[in-house]
Design a protein around this motif. Structure first.
Motif, mmCIF file in Angstrom:
data_model
loop_
_atom_site.group_PDB
_atom_site.id
_atom_site.type_symbol
_atom_site.label_atom_id
_atom_site.label_comp_id
_atom_site.label_asym_id
_atom_site.label_seq_id
_atom_site.Cartn_x
_atom_site.Cartn_y
_atom_site.Cartn_z
ATOM 1 N N SER A 1 -0.082 17.735 3.696
ATOM 2 C CA SER A 1 -0.160 16.276 3.734
ATOM 3 C C SER A 1 -0.463 15.722 2.350
ATOM 4 C CB SER A 1 -1.211 15.807 4.748
ATOM 5 O OG SER A 1 -2.477 16.347 4.448
ATOM 6 N N VAL A 2 0.120 14.533 2.083
ATOM 7 C CA VAL A 2 -0.051 13.856 0.800
ATOM 8 C C VAL A 2 -0.246 12.370 1.075
ATOM 9 C CG1 VAL A 2 0.892 13.502 -1.509
ATOM 10 C CG2 VAL A 2 1.627 15.487 -0.163
ATOM 11 N N PRO A 3 -1.289 11.741 0.535
ATOM 12 C CA PRO A 3 -1.461 10.297 0.720
ATOM 13 C C PRO A 3 -0.630 9.514 -0.296
ATOM 14 C CG PRO A 3 -3.337 11.217 -0.444
ATOM 15 C CD PRO A 3 -2.436 12.371 -0.134
ATOM 16 N N VAL A 4 0.646 9.369 -0.011
ATOM 17 C CA VAL A 4 1.575 8.700 -0.931
ATOM 18 C C VAL A 4 1.627 7.211 -0.607
ATOM 19 C CG1 VAL A 4 3.952 8.576 -1.737
ATOM 20 C CG2 VAL A 4 2.941 10.786 -1.185
ATOM 21 N N GLY A 5 1.353 6.380 -1.618
ATOM 22 C CA GLY A 5 1.447 4.941 -1.418
ATOM 23 C C GLY A 5 0.517 4.415 -0.349
ATOM 24 N N GLY A 6 -0.615 5.075 -0.155
ATOM 25 C CA GLY A 6 -1.576 4.631 0.839
ATOM 26 C C GLY A 6 -1.280 5.098 2.249
ATOM 27 N N ARG A 7 -0.181 5.833 2.446
ATOM 28 C CA ARG A 7 0.168 6.357 3.768
ATOM 29 C C ARG A 7 0.137 7.878 3.719
ATOM 30 N NH1 ARG A 7 2.314 2.814 7.346
ATOM 31 N NH2 ARG A 7 3.283 4.496 8.514
#
Length: 660
Positions: free
Chosen positions: A508-514
C-alpha cells in the motif's frame, strides 16, 4: 391441505454481510455469502463489483520481483522492487517512470526489508550483506565509524587536539567526526560525534593542534554484514607497554582478511579494534586469535562471528532498530548510523515466549512491535537518562500468537493486523483477537510456502480496507486453478478479489492522500482497483437459504436479481440447492421484436433454438428467469465479466412441498 402446500412463497435478500466459509453452505446466515470474488458487500442492497487493475505507465521490471515495498522521499512516493538477481529497481509514482536503485548482485535474493528515516532516505536491511540507505539518488553502505581506540596517547598537549577522520570510500557518504579529550597533557579518549556512512574500510584517524604530538588512534567499523568478525579480549595479560607493537593475528574460521589493533591501558590489553572485520567467517570454534609483541604476555582473546541473519529494520522514537536473530540493535538518539555512542545499544530477548528468532519489527501507535512466530513484544516509553543511556519498557503482549509471515503485518486504524498460518488477528493495545473466523474454511487451502503472503491497506469505494494477498489452492471462485487472491476486510466483513490471478506481491502507498494498493506478478507493475471500465470476472455465491422453513422441500419457480448498471451487462446464473446446481442460465436486458400487428417475432438459430436479443442500457434492471430446482435449501451462483454492476437484491419465488 394440498393447495396450502403448493402456495407460492417469496424471499428477498438485500442485507449483505460478507463471506462465511467456516460452516456448510446450508448453515451460514441467509444474508451471508459462501464466496464473493471481485464483489464488495458495501452495505444494504449494495454489492459492488470491484474494479480491476491498471498498468503503471509502461513499467516492466527487468527481473522477477522477490520483495516489494513503498517509501517516501521528500514529496515523492516510490515503489521499491528487489529482484531475484540481487538488483533493485524503483518506480517514481509521480512520473510512473522506473529507475535503477542497485545493480545485479548488490543485495540478497530474498528476505529484504526497508523502513525510512523521516522522509529523507530509505533504510534498507539485507539479511546477510548489512545496512544501506538510499536518498533517491545514492545508495550508501552504512559502514559507519564505530569505536575509536587510542594506540598512543602522545604528550605535551595543552588543549584537546582536533580529530580528523578520513573521508568515506563511497561518493556522497557522510564523513565521520569526533572530538578528543586530554588528561595529564595526553589524549585520554576520543568520542564519535558523527558516525558517518559510506565507509567500506576502516578510515584513518589523525590529530592536529593542541600543542602536543605523538597521539595515534585507529577506528573500527560498525557493519551488520553476516560473516564479519569481532574480537573479545578474555585475558588482558600483563606488562604491555606499547600497543603499536602488538600483533593481532586471526586464523581459521572459514573467512578472510579480518585484522585488528590491540589497545593497551594500564599495561594490559583492554580491547581489540577491528580495522577490518573481514568476510565469510562461519565457524567460531576453528577461529584462533593470537596476541603477541608489545612487551607483555598472556593476553588472550576469542573471535565472535556475526552468523545471525538480519530480519527487520524500523525507525522508532528518533532512532533506528535492527533485528538480528534474537538481538535488537538500536542507534543513538537522533541518528540513523551511530551504533556506538552512549545512547546506542543492544537488547537480547531472552524470554522463553520468543520461540526461535525475531521475524519482524513494526513501528505504529507509539509502540515498536517485535514479532516472533508465536509471540509479540512491544517496546515503549523510550527515554534517555541524565547519563546519556537509553531506557525503554519491554512488554510481552502475546505469548501464544505471532506470525512467521513477515510481510503480512501492517497498521490498520488504531490496531495492527497480521496473518499467520491459521488466521488473521488484530492487535489492539495489549489484546490480540482473531478477526478471520469467517475464513476458517479456506486456511487449509492456502499455500504459505511461497514466501509471498503480503498485505496492506487500501481505500476501496471510499472505505478503508485491509487486504491480504496469498496463493489459494482451494478451487472456489472465478477459477479452479491455484492462484493468488486477496482477502479483503472492512467493518467485520470479508470478501475476495483477484487481479489476473497472479499478483504475487501487494503493497500500500498513500498517493495523493488516498491509500492505494499496488501489485506485481513478478515483472508487471499495476495499480489495483483503478480501472472502472475494463472487464472483470466476478463470482457471487449466496448461502443455501432454507427460506425460513428448513424442514420442507421447495420447488423453485423463478429467481430475480436486482442490479444497478453503469453499462449493459450479461449475468450467468445457476439455481442451486443442496442437491446440486442447475445448468447455466444467461440473463441480459432483453429486447422483444414485434411486427406491425403487434405480434411477437421469434428468432430461430440453426439448431431450431429461440435466440434472445439483449439491449444495452444503464440504470436499474431486474434480471429474472424461470427456475428449475428442487431442495430444502435454495440459492444461486452469479458470474459475470462486466464492470460497473451493483447488485441490489436476490429474489426467489418457490412453492412449499413435503416436510422431511
Amino acid at each position: 391441505m394440498a393447495a396450502a402446500e403448493q402456495k407460492k412463497s417469496y424471499e428477498v435478500v438485500k442485507n449483505f454481510r460478507g463471506v462465511n466459509t467456516k460452516a456448510n453452505r446450508t448453515a451460514i446466515g441467509d444474508d451471508e455469502f459462501y464466496w464473493l470474488e471481485n464483489a464488495m458487500p458495501v452495505g444494504y442492497g449494495n454489492l459492488r463489483i470491484t474494479p480491476t487493475y491498471d498498468a503503471v505507465g509502461s513499467v516492466t521490471f527487468s527481473h522477477t520481483v522477490v520483495n516489494y515495498f513503498s517509501a517516501n522521499i521528500g514529496l515523492t512516493d516510490y515503489l521499491i522492487a528487489f529482484e531475484d538477481d540481487g538488483s533493485c529497481e524503483y518506480v517514481n509514482l509521480t512520473t510512473n517512470v522506473k529507475g535503477t536503485l542497485a545493480s545485479a548482485g548488490t543485495f540478497s535474493t530474498s528476505g529484504m526489508n526497508i523502513s525510512q528515516w523521516k522522509n529523507d532516505r530509505v533504510l534498507i536491511i539485507d539479511p546477510t550483506k548489512g545496512y544501506y540507505t538510499w536518498d533517491g539518488t545514492d545508495l550508501i553502505v552504512v559502514g559507519s565509524v564505530g569505536v575509536i581506540g587510542i594506540v598512543s596517547k602522545g604528550s605535551s598537549y595543552t588543549s584537546a587536539p582536533a580529530v580528523v577522520i578520513s573521508a568515506p570510500n563511497q561518493t556522497n557518504g557522510v564523513q565521520a567526526t569526533a572530538v578528543a579529550t586530554i588528561t595529564a597533557n595526553a589524549v585520554s579518549s576520543v568520542y564519535v560525534t558523527e558516525a558517518g556512512t559510506g565507509y567500506t574500510s576502516s578510515p584513518t584517524v589523525t590529530f592536529t593542534g593542541g600543542g602536543g604530538s605523538g597521539a595515534n588512534a585507529v577506528a573500527g567499523l560498525t557493519t551488520f554484514a553476516q560473516g564479519t568478525l569481532s574480537v573479545l579480549v578474555t585475558n588482558g595479560g600483563t606488562g604491555y607497554t606499547n600497543g603499536s607493537n602488538i600483533t593481532v593475528s586471526i586464523t581459521g574460521g572459514g573467512g578472510a582478511n579480518a585484522a585488528g589493533q590491540a589497545i593497551v591501558s594500564g599495561n594490559i590489553v583492554t580491547q581489540v579494534v577491528m580495522t577490518n572485520p573481514g568476510s565469510g567467517y562461519t565457524n567460531t570454534a576453528n577461529c584462533v586469535v593470537t596476541i603477541s609483541g608489545g612487551g607483555g604476555s598472556n593476553a588472550t582473546a576469542k573471535a565472535i562471528i556475526n552468523t545471525g541473519t538480519n530480519s527487520a529494520i524500523q525507525s522508532f522514537s528518533g532512532r533506528v532498530w535492527i533485528a538480528n536473530g534474537r538481538t535488537i540493535y538500536y542507534s543513538a538518539a537522533g541518528s540513523y548510523s551511530d551504533f556506538v555512542s552512549v545512547s546506542a545499544g543492544t537488547v537480547v530477548l531472552t524470554d522463553a515466549t520468543l520461540h526461535g528468532n525475531i521475524i519482524q519489527l513494526l513501528s505504529a501507535n507509539n509502540f515498536l512491535y517485535i514479532f516472533g512466530d508465536d509471540s509479540i513484544n512491544v517496546f515503549s516509553d523510550v527515554r534517555v537518562t541524565t547519563a546519556g543511556t537509553t531506557l525503554f519498557t519491554n512488554t510481552n503482549v502475546s505469548a501464544s500468537v505471532g506470525t512467521k509471515l513477515a510481510y503480512a503485518i501492517f497498521p490498520y486504524f488504531r490496531s495492527v493486523l497480521f496473518m499467520n498460518d491459521y488466521g488473521v488477528y488484530a492487535l489492539v493495545g495489549s489484546t490480540t483477537s482473531k478477526i478471520s473466523d469467517p475464513l476458517d474454511g479456506i486456511f487449509t487451502t492456502i499455500d504459505f510456502t511461497t514466501g509471498n503472503t503480503t498485505g496492506g491497506q487500501v481505500l476501496l469505494n471510499n472505505i478503508l480496507c485491509a487486504a491480504f494477498n496469498f496463493r489459494y489452492t482451494g478451487g472456489q471462485g472465478t477459477s479452479s486453478s491455484a492462484r493468488y487472491v486477496q482477502a479483503v476486510f472492512f467493518e467485520k466483513k470479508w470478501f475476495f478479489t483477484s487481479a489476473g490471478n497472479s499478483l504475487k506481491h501487494v503493497v500500500s502507498v498513500p498517493v495523493g492522500g488516498r491509500i492505494t494498493l499496488y501489485g506485481t506478478d513478478g515483472t508487471s507493475c499495476v495499480k489495483m482497483y483503478a480501472n472502472t471500465t475494463a472487464n472483470v470476472s466476478s463470482y457471487v455465491q449466496t448461502s443455501l437459504n432454507p427460506m425460513k422453513d428448513p424442514i420442507r422441500t421447495k420447488q423453485a419457480l423463478k429467481i430475480g436479481i436486482e442490479a444497478t448498471l453503469t453499462n449493459s451487462a450479461i449475468l450467468n446464473v445457476t439455481i442451486d440447492s443442496e442437491q446440486g446446481q442447475s445448468s447455466v442460465v444467461e440473463l441480459g436486458q432483453t429486447t422483444t421484436w414485434y411486427n406491425n400487428l403487434s405480434v411477437t417475432i421469434p428468432w430461430i438459430n440453426n439448431s431450431l433454438q429461440t435466440v434472445g436479443w439483449y439491449a444495452g442500457s444503464s440504470g436499474y434492471t431486474l434480471y429474472k428467469t424461470d427456475a428449475k430446482q428442487y431442495g430444502k435449501y435454495l440459492g444461486m451462483t452469479v458470474t459475470s465479466s462486466n464492470a460497473g454492476i451493483v447488485y441490489n437484491g436476490f429474489e426467489y419465488e418457490h412453492e412449499l412441498r413435503v416436510r422431511f
